[in-house]
Design a protein around this motif. Structure first.
Motif, mmCIF file in Angstrom:
data_model
loop_
_atom_site.group_PDB
_atom_site.id
_atom_site.type_symbol
_atom_site.label_atom_id
_atom_site.label_comp_id
_atom_site.label_asym_id
_atom_site.label_seq_id
_atom_site.Cartn_x
_atom_site.Cartn_y
_atom_site.Cartn_z
ATOM 1 N N ALA A 173 0.837 -1.207 0.000
ATOM 2 C CA ALA A 173 0.000 0.000 0.000
ATOM 3 C C ALA A 173 0.867 1.251 0.000
ATOM 4 N N ASN A 174 0.218 2.408 -0.178
ATOM 5 C CA ASN A 174 0.893 3.692 -0.008
ATOM 6 C C ASN A 174 0.993 3.995 1.482
ATOM 7 N N ARG A 175 2.185 4.212 1.979
ATOM 8 C CA ARG A 175 2.332 4.605 3.381
ATOM 9 C C ARG A 175 2.548 6.107 3.442
ATOM 10 N N PHE A 176 1.735 6.787 4.252
ATOM 11 C CA PHE A 176 1.926 8.239 4.382
ATOM 12 C C PHE A 176 2.590 8.567 5.715
ATOM 13 N N LYS A 177 3.164 9.754 5.772
ATOM 14 C CA LYS A 177 3.916 10.158 6.956
ATOM 15 C C LYS A 177 2.997 10.412 8.143
ATOM 16 N N THR A 178 3.509 10.064 9.318
ATOM 17 C CA THR A 178 2.865 10.379 10.590
ATOM 18 C C THR A 178 3.954 10.831 11.549
ATOM 19 N N LEU A 179 3.578 11.502 12.611
ATOM 20 C CA LEU A 179 4.538 11.766 13.672
ATOM 21 C C LEU A 179 4.695 10.497 14.506
ATOM 22 N N PRO A 180 5.850 10.302 15.153
ATOM 23 C CA PRO A 180 6.086 9.043 15.889
ATOM 24 C C PRO A 180 5.155 8.862 17.081
ATOM 25 N N GLY A 181 4.744 9.954 17.710
ATOM 26 C CA GLY A 181 3.890 9.854 18.885
ATOM 27 C C GLY A 181 4.687 9.521 20.122
ATOM 28 N N PRO A 182 4.078 9.701 21.301
ATOM 29 C CA PRO A 182 4.782 9.406 22.555
ATOM 30 C C PRO A 182 5.031 7.911 22.706
ATOM 31 N N THR A 183 6.073 7.588 23.468
ATOM 32 C CA THR A 183 6.389 6.186 23.716
ATOM 33 C C THR A 183 5.353 5.588 24.660
ATOM 34 N N LEU A 184 5.331 4.264 24.712
ATOM 35 C CA LEU A 184 4.318 3.561 25.487
ATOM 36 C C LEU A 184 4.407 3.914 26.967
ATOM 37 N N VAL A 185 5.611 3.980 27.521
ATOM 38 C CA VAL A 185 5.800 4.337 28.923
ATOM 39 C C VAL A 185 6.764 5.508 28.980
ATOM 40 N N SER A 186 6.380 6.548 29.694
ATOM 41 C CA SER A 186 7.167 7.772 29.654
ATOM 42 C C SER A 186 8.227 7.867 30.740
ATOM 43 N N VAL A 187 8.176 6.971 31.743
ATOM 44 C CA VAL A 187 9.176 7.005 32.803
ATOM 45 C C VAL A 187 9.723 5.597 33.009
ATOM 46 N N PRO A 188 10.931 5.472 33.536
ATOM 47 C CA PRO A 188 11.540 4.147 33.643
ATOM 48 C C PRO A 188 10.784 3.196 34.561
ATOM 49 N N ASP A 189 10.228 3.690 35.661
ATOM 50 C CA ASP A 189 9.589 2.791 36.628
ATOM 51 C C ASP A 189 8.174 2.462 36.170
ATOM 52 N N VAL A 190 8.013 1.311 35.532
ATOM 53 C CA VAL A 190 6.730 0.926 34.962
ATOM 54 C C VAL A 190 5.629 0.882 36.015
ATOM 55 N N TRP A 191 5.974 0.400 37.197
ATOM 56 C CA TRP A 191 4.934 0.196 38.215
ATOM 57 C C TRP A 191 4.361 1.531 38.698
ATOM 58 N N ASP A 192 5.110 2.615 38.617
ATOM 59 C CA ASP A 192 4.642 3.913 39.102
ATOM 60 C C ASP A 192 4.167 4.819 37.975
ATOM 61 N N SER A 193 4.039 4.289 36.776
ATOM 62 C CA SER A 193 3.627 5.128 35.649
ATOM 63 C C SER A 193 2.391 4.544 34.985
ATOM 64 N N ASP A 194 1.682 5.406 34.290
ATOM 65 C CA ASP A 194 0.512 4.969 33.535
ATOM 66 C C ASP A 194 0.935 4.525 32.145
ATOM 67 N N LEU A 195 0.410 3.396 31.702
ATOM 68 C CA LEU A 195 0.632 2.991 30.320
ATOM 69 C C LEU A 195 -0.142 3.933 29.417
ATOM 70 N N THR A 196 0.486 4.424 28.400
ATOM 71 C CA THR A 196 -0.193 5.338 27.486
ATOM 72 C C THR A 196 -0.021 4.832 26.057
ATOM 73 N N ILE A 197 -1.118 4.869 25.301
ATOM 74 C CA ILE A 197 -1.044 4.494 23.885
ATOM 75 C C ILE A 197 -1.516 5.667 23.038
ATOM 76 N N ASP A 198 -1.120 6.876 23.455
ATOM 77 C CA ASP A 198 -1.532 8.079 22.725
ATOM 78 C C ASP A 198 -1.086 8.049 21.267
ATOM 79 N N ALA A 199 0.027 7.408 20.997
ATOM 80 C CA ALA A 199 0.486 7.323 19.604
ATOM 81 C C ALA A 199 -0.540 6.605 18.741
ATOM 82 N N HIS A 200 -1.370 5.779 19.369
ATOM 83 C CA HIS A 200 -2.411 5.052 18.636
ATOM 84 C C HIS A 200 -3.648 5.910 18.390
ATOM 85 N N SER A 201 -3.781 7.022 19.109
ATOM 86 C CA SER A 201 -5.014 7.801 19.085
ATOM 87 C C SER A 201 -4.894 9.153 18.388
ATOM 88 N N ASN A 202 -3.709 9.526 17.927
ATOM 89 C CA ASN A 202 -3.483 10.891 17.441
ATOM 90 C C ASN A 202 -3.624 11.083 15.936
#
Length: 613
Positions: free
Chosen positions: A551-580
């Motif tokens: 298919a034709n692939r068009f450009k997108t921005l990379p979006g935020p990473t899945l986890v924004s801080v090293p300590d997974v247990w104290d951070s919220d999982l985010t999938i904003d890159a999937h929603s933007n």
């Protein structure tokens, strides 16, 4: 209902009564419009203060009374027309049976029994066999097949004929009684409470009235509305109706006309705006989570409809079945040259989030598309139950693994798209199907059905875990008309095949529990690779963003990473890159949003492309 009553009924009188109720409904509608659009606005401009506020409150009260009158009289009109139509057939059969009895000189009693004369010869005595009286038996009679004469061996030739006539009479009266009971019950519910207050409870009663009339008129609807026909056939049917007939269907059956593919967008919008307050009222006072969730979504849609929108907003479908139904367009899809219909995916349902966030995706696409081509409309289509990502689903991976939601949604989507193609007024409209997340699988499944997606020229897939085919050329529009957006940090676009599922989070904790795609997602959250696949195999097929898919692939921005801080247990999982993908606002993905809009607007030259994976 008895023989005498059925014989005397004049169906046209009930049709005339329906016309009278429709006239009252029209008058109430005109009065409501005059109050809302003329008197209230003039008063708001000319007066202010407590007296003006009190007067405006009374005007709103009066407007609600006219609205109530309009809806209830419309329901009465529809019910009476339904009765007039349905009662005609059994009355005709009764009159035919009575004519046959008269031709044979049989007497028909008030209870429907038939008196027949002597006839035939007794083989033993040579005497004429006496006549008699016989009653009809509805359990032995099938219309069009004649009487069941098994076990009936009277040598009197009149007996079998009399039995046939009596059975036909009994069957006609029985059918008429059933029709009369249905409509009498429905009409009996169309009663206003004392006083002039039109409260939430009043509208809840109206919602029940709508259901009652629709239930009573189910056979009338099947006989008169082409529910089992194609959207193109329905469009032809609608065009053939008189203005009065169209008005009757809209007033009496808004929940049907508003959701019927093949009906023009303006008509669907009008009917659904009429039905929306009734759906809201039907859920008011219910405390269960499902009702409250839908109520929040419906109320927010109502608020948006009451606000001026550019492009204008059209409500093409609304309902509370399943996880809720809502089809919203920005721009008129019948008059616009370019039309898109976007299918949302995982975790989408009729709630406040849908009415705010998901609906905005169609708004953004329409707004950006109109900058490139003013004749552009964009639709969000929630016409199916998308998989819901509950905590249990996350652990088991059961929702995202299943294709059944897409398989159930695909025919409904194709029906809707067929309706869009049928009602569009342009000679050669440009129509785009858009699938996001699991919605891309629904679009892919729809494309695999016989004939593909009706009328579609381009297909856009964003945030896709696979679409059920391995090649873009299998989607029915030519691979050069398939467009894919896949952000670098969107983990949904990297869900591996089941055999590769799993992944480890902090040494295998949650990843080992979850397994499947959920485990892979959580495993990737720890910083590891989400998929180790070398051949672009995702959960539902080849990666649409891969060169192998074509298919034709068009450009997108990379979006935020899945986890924004090293300590997974104290951070919220985010999938904003999937929603933007659709959102052009700062911090989102204006690159992807403009590329999607360019495809929808029929301006592929404006698309910025990216090398496939």
């Amino acid at each position: 209902m008895d023989l005498k009553t059925l014989k005397a009924i004049n169906p046209s009188e009930y049709a005339d009564a329906a016309d009278g109720y429709r006239a009252v409904s029209d008058m109430a509608d005109a009065a409501k419009d005059r109050i809302d659009k003329q008197i209230t606005k003039a008063m708001q401009k000319a007066n202010e203060g407590e007296a003006a506020d009190a007067a405006l409150k009374q005007l709103h009260k009066l407007s609600e009374n006219f609205h109530y009158t309009q809806v209830e009289c419309g329901l009465a009109s529809g019910a009476l027309n339904g009765f007039s139509s349905e009662i005609t057939a059994p009355r005709r059969r009764l009159l035919e049976a009575l004519d046959d009895a008269e031709a044979l000189s049989y007497t028909v009693n008030a209870d429907g029994s038939v008196v027949y004369p002597a006839g035939g010869e007794n083989e033993l005595t040579g005497d004429e066999i006496p006549g008699g009286t016989i009653k009809g038996n509805t359990g032995r009679y099938t219309p069009g097949l004649g009487p069941d004469t098994s076990g009936l061996h009277s040598p009197n030739p009149h007996r079998a004929k009399a039995q046939d006539i009596a059975d036909r009479i009994a069957h006609a009266v029985q059918e008429a009684t059933e029709i009369d009971d249905r409509y009498s019950e429905a009409l009996g519910k169309l009663k206003a409470a004392p006083g002039l207050g039109v409260s939430t409870k009043t509208w809840a009663n109206v919602a029940a009235d709508v259901d009652a009339v629709s239930s009573a008129a189910s056979e009338y609807l099947r006989d008169n509305i082409p529910l089992d026909k194609s959207p193109a056939d329905r469009k032809e049917w609608w065009d053939s109706l008189s203005d009065e007939e169209r008005d009757e269907y809209k007033r009496a059956f808004p929940e049907i006309i508003g959701n019927l593919d093949g009906i023009p967008a303006m008509v669907r919008d009008e009917a659904n705006r009429e039905n929306l307050p009734l759906l809201i009222a039907s859920l008011e006072g219910k405390d269960d989570e499902d009702s409250q969730t839908k109520l929040g979504g419906l109320k927010r849609i109502q608020e948006r409809l009451n606000t001026v929108s550019v492009p204008p907003m059209y409500l093409l479908g609304i309902g509370n079945e399943g996880n809720g139904r809502a089809i919203i367009s920005f721009g008129n899809p019948d008059t616009s040259k370019n039309v898109s219909a976007y299918v949302p995916g995982l975790d989408t349902k009729l709630d406040k989030e849908f009415a705010n966030g998901t609906v905005n995706r169609a708004f953004y696409t329409a707004k950006l598309g109109r900058e490139m081509n003013p004749s552009t409309a964009s639709i969000v289509w929630l016409g199916y139950d998308a998989p819901q990502m509950t905590p249990l689903d996350l652990v088991s991976g059961s929702s995202v693994m299943l294709t059944s939601n897409a398989e159930h949604g695909a025919p409904a989507y194709n029906s809707f798209m067929s309706g869009i193609a049928a009602t569009n007024e342009n000679a050669d409209p440009h129509i785009t199907a858009i699938g996001h997340s699991y919605g891309s699988l629904t679009v892919g499944t729809a494309a695999k059905e016989a004939g593909g997606i009706p009328g579609v020229d381009d297909i856009v897939l964003v945030g896709s875990p696979g679409v059920g085919v391995d090649k873009a050329s299998d989607l029915g529009v030519g691979k050069e008309h398939v467009w894919v957006g896949s952000a670098e940090n969107d983990v949904v676009t990297k869900l591996p095949l089941p055999k590769e599922g799993g992944g480890a989070l902090l040494g295998g904790g949650l990843g080992a529990i979850a397994g499947g795609p959920a485990g892979a997602l959580l495993g990737g959250a720890a910083g590891g690779s989400v998929s180790d696949s070398d051949d672009n195999d995702l959960w539902f097929g080849k990666d649409p963003a891969s060169a192998e898919f074509g298919a034709n692939r068009f450009k997108t921005l990379p979006g935020p990473t899945l986890v924004s801080v090293p300590d997974v247990w104290d951070s919220d999982l985010t999938i904003d890159a999937h929603s933007n993908y659709f959102n052009p606002e700062p911090g989102k993905d204006q690159v992807s949003a403009r590329n999607i809009a360019a495809v929808v607007a029929g301006e592929p030259g404006y698309v910025s492309r990216e090398k496939p994976r």
